[in-house]
Write a protein that holds these residues in place. Sequence first.
Motif, PDB file in Angstrom:
ATOM      1  N   LYS A 163       0.785  -1.225   0.000  1.00 33.54           N
ATOM      2  CA  LYS A 163       0.000   0.000   0.000  1.00 33.54           C
ATOM      3  C   LYS A 163       0.826   1.289   0.000  1.00 33.54           C
ATOM      4  CE  LYS A 163      -3.723  -2.261   2.615  1.00 33.54           C
ATOM      5  NZ  LYS A 163      -4.888  -2.161   1.767  1.00 33.54           N
ATOM      6  N   ARG A 164       2.059   1.246   0.506  1.00 33.70           N
ATOM      7  CA  ARG A 164       2.805   2.498   0.672  1.00 33.70           C
ATOM      8  C   ARG A 164       3.286   3.060  -0.675  1.00 33.70           C
ATOM      9  NH1 ARG A 164       7.479   0.855   4.613  1.00 33.70           N
ATOM     10  NH2 ARG A 164       7.122  -1.148   3.570  1.00 33.70           N
ATOM     11  N   PRO A 165       3.179   4.391  -0.863  1.00 36.23           N
ATOM     12  CA  PRO A 165       3.780   5.008  -2.050  1.00 36.23           C
ATOM     13  C   PRO A 165       5.291   4.829  -2.041  1.00 36.23           C
ATOM     14  CG  PRO A 165       2.270   6.523  -0.940  1.00 36.23           C
ATOM     15  CD  PRO A 165       2.478   5.361  -0.018  1.00 36.23           C
ATOM     16  N   ILE A 166       5.892   4.844  -3.229  1.00 36.12           N
ATOM     17  CA  ILE A 166       7.338   4.657  -3.380  1.00 36.12           C
ATOM     18  C   ILE A 166       7.988   5.998  -3.703  1.00 36.12           C
ATOM     19  CG2 ILE A 166       9.137   3.454  -4.682  1.00 36.12           C
ATOM     20  CD1 ILE A 166       6.898   1.398  -5.450  1.00 36.12           C
ATOM     21  N   LEU A 167       9.015   6.351  -2.951  1.00 36.75           N
ATOM     22  CA  LEU A 167       9.809   7.543  -3.252  1.00 36.75           C
ATOM     23  C   LEU A 167      11.099   7.100  -3.930  1.00 36.75           C
ATOM     24  CD1 LEU A 167       9.461   9.657   0.019  1.00 36.75           C
ATOM     25  CD2 LEU A 167       8.517  10.205  -2.220  1.00 36.75           C
ATOM     26  N   ARG A 186      13.748   8.402   9.613  1.00 30.68           N
ATOM     27  CA  ARG A 186      12.663   8.539  10.591  1.00 30.68           C
ATOM     28  C   ARG A 186      11.674   7.380  10.455  1.00 30.68           C
ATOM     29  NH1 ARG A 186      11.123  14.991   9.943  1.00 30.68           N
ATOM     30  NH2 ARG A 186      13.187  15.818  10.497  1.00 30.68           N
ATOM     31  N   GLN A 187      11.440   6.708  11.560  1.00 30.45           N
ATOM     32  CA  GLN A 187      10.569   5.534  11.539  1.00 30.45           C
ATOM     33  C   GLN A 187       9.148   5.889  11.114  1.00 30.45           C
ATOM     34  OE1 GLN A 187      10.901   3.200  15.078  1.00 30.45           O
ATOM     35  NE2 GLN A 187       9.358   1.728  14.468  1.00 30.45           N
ATOM     36  N   ASP A 188       8.644   7.058  11.552  1.00 29.57           N
ATOM     37  CA  ASP A 188       7.274   7.440  11.190  1.00 29.57           C
ATOM     38  C   ASP A 188       7.155   7.705   9.696  1.00 29.57           C
ATOM     39  OD1 ASP A 188       8.879   9.762  11.464  1.00 29.57           O
ATOM     40  OD2 ASP A 188       7.085  11.022  11.619  1.00 29.57           O
ATOM     41  N   ALA A 189       8.235   8.213   9.066  1.00 31.57           N
ATOM     42  CA  ALA A 189       8.200   8.460   7.615  1.00 31.57           C
ATOM     43  C   ALA A 189       8.195   7.149   6.848  1.00 31.57           C
ATOM     44  CB  ALA A 189       9.402   9.318   7.200  1.00 31.57           C
ATOM     45  N   ARG A 190       8.955   6.154   7.322  1.00 31.70           N
ATOM     46  CA  ARG A 190       9.009   4.860   6.631  1.00 31.70           C
ATOM     47  C   ARG A 190       7.702   4.083   6.765  1.00 31.70           C
ATOM     48  NH1 ARG A 190      13.966   4.484   9.146  1.00 31.70           N
ATOM     49  NH2 ARG A 190      13.310   2.632  10.329  1.00 31.70           N
ATOM     50  N   LYS A 191       6.862   4.462   7.735  1.00 34.41           N
ATOM     51  CA  LYS A 191       5.545   3.835   7.828  1.00 34.41           C
ATOM     52  C   LYS A 191       4.639   4.271   6.683  1.00 34.41           C
ATOM     53  CE  LYS A 191       5.345   3.228  12.866  1.00 34.41           C
ATOM     54  NZ  LYS A 191       4.681   3.674  14.127  1.00 34.41           N
ATOM     55  N   HIS A 192       4.949   5.454   6.119  1.00 36.12           N
ATOM     56  CA  HIS A 192       4.095   6.009   5.063  1.00 36.12           C
ATOM     57  C   HIS A 192       4.688   5.888   3.664  1.00 36.12           C
ATOM     58  CE1 HIS A 192       2.626   8.127   8.741  1.00 36.12           C
ATOM     59  NE2 HIS A 192       1.465   7.925   8.166  1.00 36.12           N
ATOM     60  N   TYR A 193       6.015   5.764   3.553  1.00 36.21           N
ATOM     61  CA  TYR A 193       6.667   5.710   2.247  1.00 36.21           C
ATOM     62  C   TYR A 193       7.756   4.643   2.232  1.00 36.21           C
ATOM     63  CZ  TYR A 193       4.755  10.477   2.166  1.00 36.21           C
ATOM     64  OH  TYR A 193       3.918  11.575   2.257  1.00 36.21           O
ATOM     65  N   ILE A 194       8.048   4.106   1.032  1.00 38.52           N
ATOM     66  CA  ILE A 194       9.236   3.286   0.830  1.00 38.52           C
ATOM     67  C   ILE A 194      10.257   4.153   0.113  1.00 38.52           C
ATOM     68  CG2 ILE A 194      10.187   1.253  -0.304  1.00 38.52           C
ATOM     69  CD1 ILE A 194       7.533  -0.090  -0.053  1.00 38.52           C
ATOM     70  N   PHE A 195      11.431   4.313   0.710  1.00 39.52           N
ATOM     71  CA  PHE A 195      12.472   5.189   0.158  1.00 39.52           C
ATOM     72  C   PHE A 195      13.431   4.355  -0.701  1.00 39.52           C
ATOM     73  CE2 PHE A 195      10.818   7.427   3.758  1.00 39.52           C
ATOM     74  CZ  PHE A 195      10.966   8.780   3.497  1.00 39.52           C
ATOM     75  N   THR A 196      13.611   4.783  -1.939  1.00 38.66           N
ATOM     76  CA  THR A 196      14.527   4.081  -2.843  1.00 38.66           C
ATOM     77  C   THR A 196      15.403   5.099  -3.570  1.00 38.66           C
ATOM     78  OG1 THR A 196      13.081   4.135  -4.799  1.00 38.66           O
ATOM     79  CG2 THR A 196      12.751   2.313  -3.242  1.00 38.66           C
ATOM     80  N   LYS A 197      16.456   4.587  -4.216  1.00 34.08           N
ATOM     81  CA  LYS A 197      17.307   5.474  -5.019  1.00 34.08           C
ATOM     82  C   LYS A 197      17.759   4.738  -6.263  1.00 34.08           C
ATOM     83  CE  LYS A 197      21.661   4.299  -2.668  1.00 34.08           C
ATOM     84  NZ  LYS A 197      22.837   4.820  -1.941  1.00 34.08           N
ATOM     85  N   ILE A 198      18.003   5.488  -7.305  1.00 33.10           N
ATOM     86  CA  ILE A 198      18.531   4.961  -8.557  1.00 33.10           C
ATOM     87  C   ILE A 198      19.710   5.833  -8.959  1.00 33.10           C
ATOM     88  CG2 ILE A 198      18.083   4.533 -11.001  1.00 33.10           C
ATOM     89  CD1 ILE A 198      15.151   4.075 -10.300  1.00 33.10           C
TER      90      ILE A 198
END
Length: 366
Positions: free
Chosen positions: A198-202, A218-230
């Motif tokens: 369900k989480r949006p991908i950054l 931040r743990q609260d931010a990772r609950k709402h988004y998945i952080f990725t890099k290319i």
Amino acid sequence: MVSLHTFNLWSRVGDKIKVPEDTLLAHVPCHENSHFCQGLSAEDYHTVVSYRNGQNTGKTENIGDEEFYENWIELSILGPIQKLSNESELSKFKKGIVNGKKRLSVTIGVFPSEQDTSFQHFQISAEKLAGKYYSSYFINENSKPAITTYRHSEKQKRTDYSGKFDPASVMEFITKSSIPSVIDISTGFTTEILFYQKRPILILFGEEFEPFSKLSARQDARKHYIFTKISGENRNIQKAKEALGVVGNEPVIVLLNKDRVHLISISKPKCPDHLQKLLQMISTSEADKVLSTKNPHPLCFLQVERVNEIFGFEETIVLPDHTLFMDSDPFSRHPAISESGGSGGCPFMQGGGAGGATEGGHHSEL
């Protein structure tokens, strides 16, 4: 069951890895055992299974490189959960040292006794996730139940569990807390980490960007988004950028929420708090681009790069797959894949979770 595609990899792993004397690596050559292989599906032909004392203790259908199989074998030999007998062993495990090697993430449960319900639920969770994570427990009669994941290479070194100690929430905690704060997906990724959830991908296109990395810690931010890099440039990264509507080579942050694409220039956010507010604002605004489920998912092009790295370059056609835009239960036997072979040509799409051959069929023993 090892297919021709993976046999060479499996053979190299067998030559390279050191296993205990009571452990054997084997394969089933189907051209010599046609009676056994009758009824196998394409999925079964790269299933690797572990047995202990005649009991099936785990399996993987994912296809990876030599390191992937080495890690899976090590995890299978260790078992789903290890008991730490003293404070010295506990201290080593906290530092990520398992079997003399430093692991990226480890999860430790501390319980007052093995009869404690919280421990029994932790044990169930670890067994269901067997072959994926390094989990252990320590008995301290004076301690309340606690579960913590340690990631020594991260800015946030530890993440504490705060649920009710039911197996489902413990499994979710182990899975999510073991994922790096920022996942490098430049050469592919494990399917269920990004799709079917369900989480949006950054996605950060470009080099290190401080507001992005600090927000990801931040743990609260990772609950709402998945952080990725290319990072870097190749043909498949360029295809992914074009499909997402990213123009040029300037660093940019992409917010991908299923089929909705929002672009953020890194010149806008000045700090983690500012970036978080921007994300909240644009998530309800009109998208810069809406992806069509009739086209290949942009991130599938990155997985092609990983396939080429493992097997050598092949001309791969990525097909559309509408199921990649859906949610599904991450702990179900299979991700949501259509019966008509809905992997859509996206490599590794059927190499998901803990599933395998259909139960009750010719090869339920797998």
